[in-house]
Scaffold this motif. Sequence first.
Motif, PDB file in Angstrom:
ATOM      1  N   PHE A   1       0.828  -1.204   0.000  1.00  0.00           N
ATOM      2  CA  PHE A   1       0.000   0.000   0.000  1.00  0.00           C
ATOM      3  C   PHE A   1       0.862   1.253   0.000  1.00  0.00           C
ATOM      4  O   PHE A   1       1.851   1.330   0.737  1.00  0.00           O
ATOM      5  N   THR A   2       0.438   2.231  -0.780  1.00  0.00           N
ATOM      6  CA  THR A   2       0.938   3.588  -0.632  1.00  0.00           C
ATOM      7  C   THR A   2      -0.138   4.342   0.124  1.00  0.00           C
ATOM      8  O   THR A   2      -1.309   4.323  -0.276  1.00  0.00           O
ATOM      9  N   LEU A   3       0.252   4.979   1.226  1.00  0.00           N
ATOM     10  CA  LEU A   3      -0.681   5.728   2.045  1.00  0.00           C
ATOM     11  C   LEU A   3      -0.318   7.206   2.035  1.00  0.00           C
ATOM     12  O   LEU A   3       0.815   7.562   2.350  1.00  0.00           O
TER      13      LEU A   3
ATOM     14  N   SER B   1       4.077  -4.507   2.050  1.00  0.00           N
ATOM     15  CA  SER B   1       4.717  -3.383   2.725  1.00  0.00           C
ATOM     16  C   SER B   1       3.862  -2.128   2.584  1.00  0.00           C
ATOM     17  O   SER B   1       2.912  -2.102   1.796  1.00  0.00           O
ATOM     18  N   ILE B   2       4.252  -1.097   3.311  1.00  0.00           N
ATOM     19  CA  ILE B   2       3.559   0.188   3.245  1.00  0.00           C
ATOM     20  C   ILE B   2       4.572   1.292   2.987  1.00  0.00           C
ATOM     21  O   ILE B   2       5.631   1.337   3.632  1.00  0.00           O
ATOM     22  N   LEU B   3       4.225   2.187   2.057  1.00  0.00           N
ATOM     23  CA  LEU B   3       4.925   3.453   1.908  1.00  0.00           C
ATOM     24  C   LEU B   3       3.981   4.511   2.459  1.00  0.00           C
ATOM     25  O   LEU B   3       2.899   4.739   1.909  1.00  0.00           O
ATOM     26  N   SER B   4       4.349   5.125   3.567  1.00  0.00           N
ATOM     27  CA  SER B   4       3.519   6.104   4.259  1.00  0.00           C
ATOM     28  C   SER B   4       4.088   7.501   4.018  1.00  0.00           C
ATOM     29  O   SER B   4       5.259   7.755   4.306  1.00  0.00           O
ATOM     30  N   VAL B   5       3.230   8.393   3.499  1.00  0.00           N
ATOM     31  CA  VAL B   5       3.663   9.743   3.149  1.00  0.00           C
ATOM     32  C   VAL B   5       2.738  10.746   3.819  1.00  0.00           C
ATOM     33  O   VAL B   5       1.521  10.696   3.638  1.00  0.00           O
ATOM     34  N   SER B   6       3.306  11.664   4.591  1.00  0.00           N
ATOM     35  CA  SER B   6       2.492  12.696   5.238  1.00  0.00           C
ATOM     36  C   SER B   6       1.919  13.628   4.176  1.00  0.00           C
ATOM     37  O   SER B   6       2.578  13.964   3.194  1.00  0.00           O
ATOM     38  N   GLN B   7       0.655  14.055   4.377  1.00  0.00           N
ATOM     39  CA  GLN B   7      -0.044  14.783   3.326  1.00  0.00           C
ATOM     40  C   GLN B   7      -1.078  15.735   3.945  1.00  0.00           C
ATOM     41  O   GLN B   7      -2.261  15.446   3.959  1.00  0.00           O
ATOM     42  N   PHE B   8      -0.625  16.890   4.442  1.00  0.00           N
ATOM     43  CA  PHE B   8      -1.555  17.820   5.081  1.00  0.00           C
ATOM     44  C   PHE B   8      -2.588  18.365   4.104  1.00  0.00           C
ATOM     45  O   PHE B   8      -3.676  18.773   4.510  1.00  0.00           O
ATOM     46  N   THR B   9      -2.294  18.334   2.809  1.00  0.00           N
ATOM     47  CA  THR B   9      -3.234  18.897   1.831  1.00  0.00           C
ATOM     48  C   THR B   9      -4.522  18.085   1.722  1.00  0.00           C
ATOM     49  O   THR B   9      -5.480  18.550   1.095  1.00  0.00           O
ATOM     50  N   LEU B  10      -4.580  16.905   2.347  1.00  0.00           N
ATOM     51  CA  LEU B  10      -5.838  16.149   2.363  1.00  0.00           C
ATOM     52  C   LEU B  10      -6.930  16.937   3.087  1.00  0.00           C
ATOM     53  O   LEU B  10      -8.112  16.679   2.889  1.00  0.00           O
ATOM     54  N   TYR B  11      -6.528  17.888   3.913  1.00  0.00           N
ATOM     55  CA  TYR B  11      -7.496  18.717   4.627  1.00  0.00           C
ATOM     56  C   TYR B  11      -7.615  20.112   4.022  1.00  0.00           C
ATOM     57  O   TYR B  11      -8.040  21.057   4.689  1.00  0.00           O
TER      58      TYR B  11
ATOM     59  N   ASP C   1       4.550  -2.135  14.525  1.00  0.00           N
ATOM     60  CA  ASP C   1       4.283  -3.047  15.641  1.00  0.00           C
ATOM     61  C   ASP C   1       3.338  -4.175  15.231  1.00  0.00           C
ATOM     62  O   ASP C   1       3.301  -5.219  15.884  1.00  0.00           O
ATOM     63  N   LYS C   2       2.583  -3.987  14.161  1.00  0.00           N
ATOM     64  CA  LYS C   2       1.685  -5.021  13.650  1.00  0.00           C
ATOM     65  C   LYS C   2       2.414  -5.964  12.691  1.00  0.00           C
ATOM     66  O   LYS C   2       1.803  -6.830  12.084  1.00  0.00           O
ATOM     67  N   GLY C   3       3.722  -5.755  12.526  1.00  0.00           N
ATOM     68  CA  GLY C   3       4.527  -6.661  11.715  1.00  0.00           C
ATOM     69  C   GLY C   3       4.670  -6.261  10.262  1.00  0.00           C
ATOM     70  O   GLY C   3       5.113  -7.062   9.440  1.00  0.00           O
ATOM     71  N   VAL C   4       4.341  -5.010   9.940  1.00  0.00           N
ATOM     72  CA  VAL C   4       4.412  -4.543   8.558  1.00  0.00           C
ATOM     73  C   VAL C   4       5.698  -3.747   8.350  1.00  0.00           C
ATOM     74  O   VAL C   4       6.060  -2.915   9.187  1.00  0.00           O
ATOM     75  N   GLN C   5       6.371  -4.000   7.222  1.00  0.00           N
ATOM     76  CA  GLN C   5       7.511  -3.171   6.843  1.00  0.00           C
ATOM     77  C   GLN C   5       6.955  -1.840   6.378  1.00  0.00           C
ATOM     78  O   GLN C   5       6.091  -1.799   5.485  1.00  0.00           O
ATOM     79  N   VAL C   6       7.425  -0.740   6.969  1.00  0.00           N
ATOM     80  CA  VAL C   6       6.931   0.592   6.627  1.00  0.00           C
ATOM     81  C   VAL C   6       8.094   1.466   6.205  1.00  0.00           C
ATOM     82  O   VAL C   6       9.042   1.670   6.957  1.00  0.00           O
ATOM     83  N   ALA C   7       8.008   1.991   4.981  1.00  0.00           N
ATOM     84  CA  ALA C   7       8.935   3.008   4.501  1.00  0.00           C
ATOM     85  C   ALA C   7       8.186   4.330   4.528  1.00  0.00           C
ATOM     86  O   ALA C   7       6.959   4.364   4.422  1.00  0.00           O
ATOM     87  N   THR C   8       8.920   5.435   4.681  1.00  0.00           N
ATOM     88  CA  THR C   8       8.267   6.744   4.767  1.00  0.00           C
ATOM     89  C   THR C   8       8.996   7.772   3.920  1.00  0.00           C
ATOM     90  O   THR C   8      10.131   7.563   3.503  1.00  0.00           O
ATOM     91  N   GLY C   9       8.292   8.873   3.734  1.00  0.00           N
ATOM     92  CA  GLY C   9       8.929  10.067   3.227  1.00  0.00           C
ATOM     93  C   GLY C   9       9.536  10.814   4.404  1.00  0.00           C
ATOM     94  O   GLY C   9       9.760  10.233   5.470  1.00  0.00           O
ATOM     95  N   ILE C  10       9.777  12.113   4.226  1.00  0.00           N
ATOM     96  CA  ILE C  10      10.305  12.943   5.306  1.00  0.00           C
ATOM     97  C   ILE C  10       9.274  14.018   5.598  1.00  0.00           C
ATOM     98  O   ILE C  10       8.934  14.818   4.715  1.00  0.00           O
TER      99      ILE C  10
END
Length: 145
Positions: A27-29, A72-82, A115-124
């Motif tokens: 997933f890309t989040l 895996s998950i790629l998690s990206v912060s995205q304030f523009t969603l609001y 903590d749920k066992g998922v590999q998580v990559a992130t942006g900055i």
Amino acid sequence: MKVVLQRCKEAKVVVNDEIVGEIGRGFTLLVGFQDGDTEQSCDWMAEKIVHLRVFEDENEKMNRSLLDEVGSILSVSQFTLYGDCTKGRRPNFMKAAKPAEAEALYDYFNKVLRDKGVQVATGIFGEMMDVSLVNEGPVTLILEK
């Protein structure tokens, strides 16, 4: 809390011409926070995401979760969603959480996923990022808590 979830074959985020996060299938989040969001919002969202059945089983039915697929998950912060675009021509971001609050929640959310066992990559957090992915399906969902 709002998340745009895209099932992907691969994804990466680049900051200043350097890959800072990259995954294969999963997933890309795009993750946004608003005033009033809490760690409990993050707990609920993480639980929902890792157990969503959006991967096909042997009968081509969406019956398998990210945990089933060992994705895996790629998690990206995205304030523009609001961003509120109802008035004028420029989005209003008054509903988005303040940066310090949002960053703490973002870090907590990613920790819960790990903590749920998922590999998580992130942006900055707070950086200008280039995000690319191959959306599989395409499957795109908007989740809110």
